[in-house]
Design a protein around this motif. Structure first.
Motif, mmCIF file in Angstrom:
data_model
loop_
_atom_site.group_PDB
_atom_site.id
_atom_site.type_symbol
_atom_site.label_atom_id
_atom_site.label_comp_id
_atom_site.label_asym_id
_atom_site.label_seq_id
_atom_site.Cartn_x
_atom_site.Cartn_y
_atom_site.Cartn_z
ATOM 1 N N PHE A 174 77.706 -36.277 8.177
ATOM 2 C CA PHE A 174 77.395 -36.880 9.467
ATOM 3 C C PHE A 174 76.395 -36.000 10.206
ATOM 4 N N GLN B 116 75.876 -41.398 8.434
ATOM 5 C CA GLN B 116 77.199 -41.463 9.018
ATOM 6 C C GLN B 116 78.266 -41.409 7.930
ATOM 7 N N ALA C 285 82.897 -44.853 8.513
ATOM 8 C CA ALA C 285 82.606 -45.038 9.937
ATOM 9 C C ALA C 285 82.257 -46.489 10.240
ATOM 10 N N VAL D 56 78.432 -45.614 15.367
ATOM 11 C CA VAL D 56 78.077 -44.323 15.939
ATOM 12 C C VAL D 56 77.626 -44.526 17.384
ATOM 13 N N ALA E 92 81.212 -40.650 15.582
ATOM 14 C CA ALA E 92 81.392 -41.720 14.602
ATOM 15 C C ALA E 92 82.843 -42.193 14.667
#
Length: 402
Positions: free
Chosen positions: A151, A176, A180, A183, A217
């Motif tokens: 990330f 990410q 996730a 974000v 995230a």
């Protein structure tokens, strides 16, 4: 630049060139390029005519209504497929025609688009002008080696603001976590920007030069992970060497040694210089992992192809800052740019202009040796500089202090 076909070929306004183009030039009333463009250009040394060329290029975009960027919103809107299709003509070079669109971050009438061509990632902020023509406010390219798997941010482009009517612009992309669901970026003024995500990537843009204070995230189960000050994160590279330069190179002065710094991931961006030439910039974050010291820009650097020796070449110190008091723990980007002749033809196929003098050129440069007061470090370029002149400097160095 009265030839529309020629104007269309000069289509990519990359991040370092965008820095010198006020946002009001995009959203303000139409006006013809004047000597004021040239005065702005001469203040920044390296991309002198580039800024003027962009002023000409964006001539048809100067009439874009303020609603284009005034319609920006912190949460993405429904993507416009027509904009995505039209944007390929202004966002991609001929070598990128096979690039695939990964994400479209639509915010009102304008959108950031993220294209991928192998490990080359191309970001572009595009919009339809009042006349229905597609335009690109900014574009930048990044070569991922290795590809990001954690990330974090991979690339940030920024055009700094000059006033309340010229707030600047920022565009970025990153990777990410696999699980996730989205974000959220928190800017330095507290504004929360929801990024657009797909396939493990996220992108976002906003019409200001505000930096990212943190990003979070979220997954489908309500869990989250937050990264503070993600723009200052560096990716450690090979340890710098404190050996005598192989070129050799003059001592640039200052008190910093090569061992003070850990290199971040180099980021490449491209554009157009004087008519018939191309300019390529490489931005390298320098993180001071040692004691505070004074960093001075060199007057010469070493350049080399993938194999073979380094050659000492002169550089132009661009901008107004040629030295900096580097505090321990501070990160400071250094920008190294090169320009070379590629030629240009008019609408009838006739050559326009001729190549400037370039003594003892070094071809296909992929490595740069950067000297410090003690030692030097080698930077592997994420792109190839096709030609560097041994005299009549065709390389520039700049410190990005903001």
């Amino acid at each position: 630049m009265d030839d529309p076909a020629l104007q269309r070929r000069v289509v990519r306004a990359f991040e370092h060139f965008a820095f010198d183009l006020p946002l009001e030039a995009i959203v303000g009333p139409a006006r013809a390029p004047s000597r004021s463009w040239r005065r702005v250009a001469t203040a920044v040394a390296a991309p002198l005519v580039v800024v003027l060329a962009i002023g000409v290029l964006l001539g048809r975009q100067l009439a874009t209504p303020t609603s284009v960027f005034g319609s920006w919103q912190p949460v993405p809107s429904l993507a416009d497929p027509k904009l995505a299709a039209a944007a390929r003509s202004v966002c991609l070079h001929e070598g990128d025609v096979g690039a695939s669109l990964l994400i479209q971050d639509q915010r009102g009438l304008a959108a950031e688009l993220l294209f991928r061509n192998g490990n080359d990632m191309i970001m572009c902020v595009a919009f339809f002008g009042a006349d229905g023509e597609i335009g690109a406010a900014a574009s930048s390219g990044t070569h991922l080696l290795p590809e990001t798997t954690t990330f974090g941010l991979d690339s940030v482009g920024r055009a700094p603001g000059f006033s309340t009517s010229n707030p600047g612009m920022t565009w970025l992309f990153g990777h990410q976590p696999a699980d996730a669901g989205g974000v959220v970026l928190v800017l330095e003024d507290g504004t929360k920007v929801t990024a657009s995500s797909s396939g493990g990537w996220f992108i976002a843009w906003w019409p200001s030069d505000l930096t990212v204070a943190s990003m979070t995230a979220h997954d489908a189960h309500g869990s989250s992970v937050t990264v503070a000050a993600p723009e200052t994160s560096t990716v450690p590279g090979p340890s710098p060497t404190e050996t005598t330069s192989s070129a050799p190179l003059p001592n640039p002065g200052g008190t910093c040694s090569a061992g003070h710094f850990v290199l971040g991931t180099p980021n490449a961006s491209y554009g157009f210089g004087t008519l018939g030439s191309t300019v390529a910039f490489v931005t390298v974050p320098l993180h001071n992992a040692g004691a505070s010291c004074v960093l001075e820009l060199p007057g010469m650097i070493g350049v080399a192809a993938a194999t073979g020796p380094f050659h000492a070449v002169p550089v132009t110190k661009a901008g107004t800052v040629t030295g900096w008091a580097s505090e321990s723990g501070q990160s400071l980007p250094i920008v190294i740019g090169a320009s070379w002749w590629v030629g240009v033809r008019d609408a009838n196929g006739n050559a326009v202009g001729s190549a400037p003098p370039c003594a003892d050129p070094i071809f296909d440069v992929t490595r740069v040796e950067l000297p410090f007061a003690v030692g030097s470090t080698v930077i592997d370029l994420p792109t190839t500089w096709h030609e560097v002149c041994s005299s009549q400097a065709s390389v520039s160095v700049t410190l990005e202090t903001k």
